[in-house]
Design a protein around this motif. Structure first.
Motif, mmCIF file in Angstrom:
data_model
loop_
_atom_site.group_PDB
_atom_site.id
_atom_site.type_symbol
_atom_site.label_atom_id
_atom_site.label_comp_id
_atom_site.label_asym_id
_atom_site.label_seq_id
_atom_site.Cartn_x
_atom_site.Cartn_y
_atom_site.Cartn_z
ATOM 1 N N UNK A 167 0.821 -1.214 0.000
ATOM 2 C CA UNK A 167 0.000 0.000 0.000
ATOM 3 C C UNK A 167 0.852 1.261 0.000
ATOM 4 N N UNK A 168 1.900 1.300 0.809
ATOM 5 C CA UNK A 168 2.740 2.497 0.882
ATOM 6 C C UNK A 168 3.362 2.828 -0.468
ATOM 7 N N UNK A 169 3.781 1.802 -1.191
ATOM 8 C CA UNK A 169 4.395 2.025 -2.509
ATOM 9 C C UNK A 169 3.382 2.627 -3.465
ATOM 10 N N UNK A 170 2.147 2.145 -3.434
ATOM 11 C CA UNK A 170 1.112 2.678 -4.318
ATOM 12 C C UNK A 170 0.752 4.111 -3.939
ATOM 13 N N UNK A 171 0.663 4.387 -2.644
ATOM 14 C CA UNK A 171 0.350 5.749 -2.210
ATOM 15 C C UNK A 171 1.440 6.732 -2.648
ATOM 16 N N UNK A 172 2.691 6.317 -2.537
ATOM 17 C CA UNK A 172 3.783 7.190 -2.975
ATOM 18 C C UNK A 172 3.773 7.382 -4.491
ATOM 19 N N UNK A 173 3.383 6.337 -5.224
ATOM 20 C CA UNK A 173 3.360 6.406 -6.675
ATOM 21 C C UNK A 173 2.372 7.449 -7.169
ATOM 22 N N UNK A 174 1.234 7.573 -6.464
ATOM 23 C CA UNK A 174 0.203 8.516 -6.889
ATOM 24 C C UNK A 174 0.100 9.724 -5.965
ATOM 25 N N UNK A 175 1.161 9.995 -5.228
ATOM 26 C CA UNK A 175 1.127 11.112 -4.284
ATOM 27 C C UNK A 175 1.067 12.462 -4.993
ATOM 28 N N UNK A 176 1.560 12.537 -6.232
ATOM 29 C CA UNK A 176 1.563 13.800 -6.965
ATOM 30 C C UNK A 176 0.260 14.031 -7.728
ATOM 31 N N UNK A 177 -0.634 13.035 -7.748
ATOM 32 C CA UNK A 177 -1.884 13.188 -8.477
ATOM 33 C C UNK A 177 -2.834 14.090 -7.690
ATOM 34 N N UNK A 178 -3.645 14.824 -8.422
ATOM 35 C CA UNK A 178 -4.607 15.720 -7.786
ATOM 36 C C UNK A 178 -5.747 14.927 -7.153
ATOM 37 N N UNK A 179 -6.132 15.318 -5.947
ATOM 38 C CA UNK A 179 -7.270 14.701 -5.257
ATOM 39 C C UNK A 179 -8.424 15.697 -5.303
ATOM 40 N N UNK A 180 -9.341 15.536 -6.249
ATOM 41 C CA UNK A 180 -10.389 16.556 -6.432
ATOM 42 C C UNK A 180 -11.558 16.359 -5.471
ATOM 43 N N UNK A 181 -12.256 17.414 -5.231
ATOM 44 C CA UNK A 181 -13.530 17.390 -4.519
ATOM 45 C C UNK A 181 -14.466 18.276 -5.316
#
Length: 217
Positions: A167-181
């Protein structure tokens, strides 16, 4: 003789006795959790039992919400899930709007958009189609005695352990992606209205689809 055998098989007394035993065991577990470990665990235990009972009685399966309309023309489960999403949309919008007004962090799980979502959805869909149900449907059928679900449960556990490990590896992989609301894009009122309108339209379409399929016979 045969009639007596049939009556024994239909006799619900053994189910009542088993229910009493399970209720007693569940009460002991609640008592142990409440007095020996933590109050939150005891509440979680009761909540889990209630959710499991509700899922079993309602026959809710998220895989069936898409499978049944296509294969059988039945949309009852699909409409039930849409209705639950409609209620959750209104409820969570009220909670989040209150939190925003008071300067609190918004509750909920926000996931970054990206190519990982359709890939994960495809993997989940293939697995659900092979096993015959989603996670909740697998657990319900397991409790009802379906033997195939034991295989699905083993795969579910192995996949969950492997997912938690990575899980940590996946979270770091997409850490730069925008989290929209959605409310940050079009505002609270329009976003709630848009989502509620889409869910109402989907509900009506599901109802009309079932009506069309059965009226055509």
């Amino acid at each position: 003789m045969e009639k007596r055998g049939v009556s024994r098989r239909k006799d619900p007394k053994w189910q009542i006795k088993l229910a009493i035993v399970l209720l007693f065991i569940s009460s002991l577990i609640f008592y142990y959790l409440y007095n020996s470990l933590a109050f939150n665990l005891a509440i979680s235990w009761v909540f889990g039992l209630l959710v499991g009972f509700t899922l079993q009685r309602a026959k809710i399966c998220f895989t069936a919400t898409l499978r049944d309309p296509i294969f059988f023309g039945l949309t009852e489960l699909a409409r039930a899930v849409i209705l639950s999403l409609l209620i959750a949309t209104i409820g969570y919008s009220i909670i989040q709007y209150y939190q925003m007004l008071n300067g609190l962090s918004l509750s909920g799980r926000f996931v970054a958009l990206g190519w990982h979502i359709p890939i994960g959805a495809l993997i989940f869909g293939v697995g659900a189609a092979i096993s015959g149900g989603c996670a909740s449907g697998t657990l319900v059928r397991l409790g009802e005695g379906f033997q195939l679900q034991w295989v699905a449960l083993i795969g579910f556990l192995l996949g969950s352990v492997h997912g938690a490990h990575d899980a940590d590896w996946w979270y770091r992989l997409f850490s730069d992606y925008e989290v929209p609301h959605l409310h940050t894009l079009i505002g609270w009122g329009p976003s709630i209205l848009l989502q509620v309108s889409m869910l109402v339209i989907l509900y009506l379409l599901a109802y009309l689809w079932e009506k069309h399929k059965f009226d055509s016979f």
